[in-house]
Each structure stands twice: as structure tokens, then as C-alpha cells.
Design an enzyme around this catalytic site. Structure first.
Site, PDB file in Angstrom:
ATOM      1  N   HIS A  34       0.868  -1.184   0.000  1.00  0.00           N
ATOM      2  CA  HIS A  34       0.000   0.000   0.000  1.00  0.00           C
ATOM      3  C   HIS A  34       0.902   1.230   0.000  1.00  0.00           C
ATOM      4  O   HIS A  34       2.143   1.109  -0.041  1.00  0.00           O
ATOM      5  CB  HIS A  34      -0.952  -0.037   1.211  1.00  0.00           C
ATOM      6  CG  HIS A  34      -0.254  -0.294   2.520  1.00  0.00           C
ATOM      7  ND1 HIS A  34       0.617   0.609   3.092  1.00  0.00           N
ATOM      8  CD2 HIS A  34      -0.270  -1.365   3.351  1.00  0.00           C
ATOM      9  CE1 HIS A  34       1.079   0.117   4.221  1.00  0.00           C
ATOM     10  NE2 HIS A  34       0.565  -1.091   4.405  1.00  0.00           N
ATOM     11  N   HIS A  37       4.004   1.399   2.338  1.00  0.00           N
ATOM     12  CA  HIS A  37       5.203   0.725   1.819  1.00  0.00           C
ATOM     13  C   HIS A  37       5.866   1.595   0.745  1.00  0.00           C
ATOM     14  O   HIS A  37       7.094   1.756   0.725  1.00  0.00           O
ATOM     15  CB  HIS A  37       4.834  -0.617   1.174  1.00  0.00           C
ATOM     16  CG  HIS A  37       4.242  -1.637   2.105  1.00  0.00           C
ATOM     17  ND1 HIS A  37       2.959  -2.090   1.985  1.00  0.00           N
ATOM     18  CD2 HIS A  37       4.781  -2.297   3.163  1.00  0.00           C
ATOM     19  CE1 HIS A  37       2.723  -3.004   2.928  1.00  0.00           C
ATOM     20  NE2 HIS A  37       3.800  -3.136   3.658  1.00  0.00           N
ATOM     21  N   GLN A 149       7.293   3.783  11.122  1.00  0.00           N
ATOM     22  CA  GLN A 149       6.965   4.027  12.535  1.00  0.00           C
ATOM     23  C   GLN A 149       5.700   3.279  12.959  1.00  0.00           C
ATOM     24  O   GLN A 149       5.479   3.019  14.138  1.00  0.00           O
ATOM     25  CB  GLN A 149       6.778   5.530  12.793  1.00  0.00           C
ATOM     26  CG  GLN A 149       6.717   5.837  14.295  1.00  0.00           C
ATOM     27  CD  GLN A 149       6.039   7.130  14.617  1.00  0.00           C
ATOM     28  OE1 GLN A 149       6.413   8.169  14.068  1.00  0.00           O
ATOM     29  NE2 GLN A 149       5.039   7.100  15.495  1.00  0.00           N
ATOM     30  N   LYS A 150       4.870   2.917  11.974  1.00  0.00           N
ATOM     31  CA  LYS A 150       3.661   2.119  12.253  1.00  0.00           C
ATOM     32  C   LYS A 150       4.012   0.931  13.139  1.00  0.00           C
ATOM     33  O   LYS A 150       3.258   0.557  14.025  1.00  0.00           O
ATOM     34  CB  LYS A 150       3.081   1.666  10.919  1.00  0.00           C
ATOM     35  CG  LYS A 150       2.158   0.487  10.954  1.00  0.00           C
ATOM     36  CD  LYS A 150       0.758   0.932  11.175  1.00  0.00           C
ATOM     37  CE  LYS A 150      -0.290  -0.136  11.007  1.00  0.00           C
ATOM     38  NZ  LYS A 150       0.112  -1.508  11.091  1.00  0.00           N
ATOM     39  N   SER A 188      -2.520  -0.515   6.352  1.00  0.00           N
ATOM     40  CA  SER A 188      -1.992  -1.820   6.751  1.00  0.00           C
ATOM     41  C   SER A 188      -2.474  -2.854   5.745  1.00  0.00           C
ATOM     42  O   SER A 188      -3.611  -2.772   5.264  1.00  0.00           O
ATOM     43  CB  SER A 188      -2.512  -2.183   8.148  1.00  0.00           C
ATOM     44  OG  SER A 188      -2.310  -3.555   8.402  1.00  0.00           O
TER      45      SER A 188
HETATM   46  P1  AMP Z   1       4.902  -5.177   6.440  1.00  0.00           P
HETATM   47  O1  AMP Z   1       4.720  -5.521   5.002  1.00  0.00           O
HETATM   48  O2  AMP Z   1       3.622  -4.994   7.184  1.00  0.00           O
HETATM   49  O3  AMP Z   1       5.878  -6.089   7.139  1.00  0.00           O
HETATM   50  O4  AMP Z   1       5.578  -3.746   6.455  1.00  0.00           O
HETATM   51  C1  AMP Z   1       6.769  -3.489   5.776  1.00  0.00           C
HETATM   52  C2  AMP Z   1       7.275  -2.132   6.198  1.00  0.00           C
HETATM   53  O5  AMP Z   1       6.293  -1.133   5.876  1.00  0.00           O
HETATM   54  C3  AMP Z   1       7.527  -2.052   7.708  1.00  0.00           C
HETATM   55  O6  AMP Z   1       8.717  -1.338   7.938  1.00  0.00           O
HETATM   56  C4  AMP Z   1       6.312  -1.284   8.186  1.00  0.00           C
HETATM   57  O7  AMP Z   1       6.532  -0.558   9.385  1.00  0.00           O
HETATM   58  C5  AMP Z   1       6.053  -0.347   7.025  1.00  0.00           C
HETATM   59  N1  AMP Z   1       4.661   0.132   7.049  1.00  0.00           N
HETATM   60  C6  AMP Z   1       3.553  -0.629   7.251  1.00  0.00           C
HETATM   61  N2  AMP Z   1       2.451   0.155   7.276  1.00  0.00           N
HETATM   62  C7  AMP Z   1       2.872   1.424   7.093  1.00  0.00           C
HETATM   63  C8  AMP Z   1       2.223   2.693   7.025  1.00  0.00           C
HETATM   64  N3  AMP Z   1       0.906   2.812   7.168  1.00  0.00           N
HETATM   65  N4  AMP Z   1       2.974   3.799   6.816  1.00  0.00           N
HETATM   66  C9  AMP Z   1       4.324   3.701   6.681  1.00  0.00           C
HETATM   67  N5  AMP Z   1       5.003   2.537   6.734  1.00  0.00           N
HETATM   68  C10 AMP Z   1       4.297   1.412   6.934  1.00  0.00           C
END
Ligand code: AMP
Length: 280
Positions: A34, A37, A149-150, A188
Site C-alpha cells: 500500500h 510501503h 513508525q507504524k 496496513s
Molecule cells: P509489512 O509488510 O507490514 O511487514 O511492512 C513493511 C514495512 O512497511 C515495515 O517497515 C512497516 O513498518 C512499514 N509500514 C507498514 N504500514 C505502514 C504505514 N501505514 N505507513 C508507513 N510505513 C508502513
């Protein structure tokens, strides 16, 4: 964008780029991408010569097998989105590439943060996060790592991993701000699993955080936490925690000492959402 499926091919490509003096930025993800990312990809593009994104749904960080089973997967759209950002490299490994047969499991000493908040409610989660990030860092050997930071506590864990794995001076961790939907809900991958009613209800998480931020300093910590907890339960959530904590230790704060961070984890049915907000 070049897509690599094996660690060896990616590693040798990156070593060549580094020999030519290119700096490498790395954005590890679990896919179902999204705008949050993509904001990290953009930061990496601005700050480094070669941006590598990985998509790997890491089984070892899921303490709940149902969560793993239902984790959203959308590879074609992910690839389109990454091409749209001009991402240079996508690493799309299978399980054997990340955890080959000779892979040795390590016990990571994460101290207190492993048993607080996410650590308390997701036993083993941060060991799994360290395991996959440690391995990915060895394959990619980036100069800069971009995370959101999420996942505030995850960033703290990775900072610690960098320091005890001797990578502190070599890999710089950059923490990007949380991107939100128009109504405030933190973006998310798991949001795609919410039905219409759950999606409407989910906004209460960010509303509660904004309210805590507004009232921090004028209302007691206990009242702030209790009122957010009540609002979440009223909206149908099962709440793991609402915590106003010290952002350096994640220990609860009891007066309005600065800085502080409010963190929430709560589930609607089987969908668990987290969010946080700095209060300084
Ligand atoms: P994930 O795919 O959920 O493991 O996330 C991959 C990276 O994207 C991690 O460093 C998360 O903290 C970051 N991330 C997830 N959601 C957000 C968001 N809403 N805004 C910014 N970064 C995000």
C-alpha cells in the site's frame, strides 16, 4: 525492475553494484503493498542509488497460524506498484532461499522490549522478525534500511539487532512516518481483510490516538488509557493494550513526562490491528 528469486543471484548483483560505488537502500516487506510501503520505497530512491524491496511472508514471525494462513497476497499488483515507483530490484524468495537447510536458529537477546506490549501479546514474534531481518540483511547488505513508525516496537528491535550484530555503523535505519487513510486509519495490509462494518469501526483506533494526543498533559494518563479502552470495546474490539509509554524503553509513563508515545493493539474478529502516535 529486476526480480530475483534466489539469494545467491541477488547477492552477487548487489556486490557488483557496490563495487561500482552504488549505495544500497533496502525496504523489507510482506507484500500486499500500500502507499505506506511505497513511501518507504520513495525515501530509499531519494537517499540511495539502488533500491531493493523484498516481499516475503515470514512464517517464523507469526505466533498465530490463522493470521499467517489469511495474510493477504497480491503479487501481480505489488509488482505493478513497485514498477510505478521505479524500484530497482525486487527480491521474491521462496522459503528455502531465506531458510536453507543449513540455516542455524539464533536466540536474539532483545532484553525488556521482547516482553512488553507486542512482545507480551505475540510470544516469539520478535525472535522471528530478527531471524528474517538478520538473514535478509546478510543477503542484501544494504547501506540504509527503511522501516515504518507504524511498527514502532519493531523499529526498536531492529535498532538493537543492528547494534549487537555489529552492523550499527554500517547500516543506517531510517524510520518513515505512518501513512493513513483519509479517515485516519493507519494503512496496513491487514485492512484489506476488514469487511465494510469492521472498516467503519476501525477508525476508532486512530481517533483514540488523536484524542490522547490532544488531551495529553491536561488529563491523567489513567483516564486517557481507560477512555480509549472503553471506546475501542464499545466499537467491538478485543483490546490487547492501550499504553502510554516511554518511547525509549516502552515502559508505562505515569505522569506527563516528555516525550511519550501512545500505542494500541486491538482485534476485530481475527484481524489484529496496531497503531501508535508520538505525544511530544
Ligand atoms: P509489512 O509488510 O507490514 O511487514 O511492512 C513493511 C514495512 O512497511 C515495515 O517497515 C512497516 O513498518 C512499514 N509500514 C507498514 N504500514 C505502514 C504505514 N501505514 N505507513 C508507513 N510505513 C508502513
Amino acid at each position: 525492475m529486476i526480480i530475483f528469486k534466489t539469494a545467491a543471484a541477488l547477492n552477487s548483483y548487489i556486490q557488483k553494484a557496490k563495487e561500482q560505488g552504488q549505495s544500497v537502500g533496502f525496504v523489507p516487506t510482506m507484500g500486499a503493498l500500500h502507499q505506506g510501503h511505497l513511501s518507504l520505497i520513495r525515501q530509499s530512491k531519494i537517499n540511495t542509488a539502488l533500491t531493493v524491496c523484498s516481499i516475503f511472508v515470514n512464517p517464523t514471525q507469526f505466533n498465530n497460524p490463522e493470521d499467517f494462513k489469511h495474510y493477504p497476497i497480491n503479487r501481480e499488483k505489488d509488482i505493478e506498484l513497485l514498477i510505478g515507483q521505479d524500484c530497482d530490484v525486487l527480491f521474491l524468495p521462496g522459503l528455502q532461499e531465506v531458510y536453507p537447510v543449513n540455516h542455524q536458529k539464533t536466540q536474539y537477546d532483545l532484553g525488556q522490549i521482547e516482553v512488553l506490549l507486542e512482545g507480551e501479546h505475540r510470544p516469539g514474534h520478535f525472535q522471528g522478525v530478527c531471524e528474517v531481518v538478520d538473514r535478509l540483511l546478510s543477503i542484501v547488505s544494504p547501506d540504509q534500511l527503511f522501516m515504518g513508525q507504524k511498527d514502532f516496537q519493531q523499529c526498536m528491535v531492529i535498532e538493537r539487532l543492528l547494534s549487537f550484530s555489529g552492523r550499527s555503523g554500517k547500516v543506517q535505519l531510517n524510520i518513515g512516518p505512518t501513512l493513513r487513510e483519509a479517515d485516519g486509519l493507519a494503512m496496513s495490509s491487514r485492512n484489506t481483510r476488514l469487511n465494510v462494518d469492521q472498516r467503519r469501526a476501525a477508525v476508532i483506533i486512530s481517533e483514540s490516538l488523536f484524542k490522547i494526543k490532544d488531551l495529553f498533559g491536561t488529563t491523567s494518563i489513567e483516564e486517557l488509557e481507560a477512555s480509549a479502552m472503553a471506546a475501542l470495546i464499545n466499537a467491538g474490539f478485543a483490546v490487547d493494550y492501550v499504553s502510554i509509554s516511554n518511547p525509549k524503553t516502552l515502559m508505562p509513563v505515569h505522569d506527563h513526562e516528555q516525550p511519550a508515545i501512545a500505542l494500541i493493539a486491538a482485534s476485530l474478529g481475527s484481524i489484529r490491528l496496531i497503531d501508535n502516535m508520538l505525544l511530544d
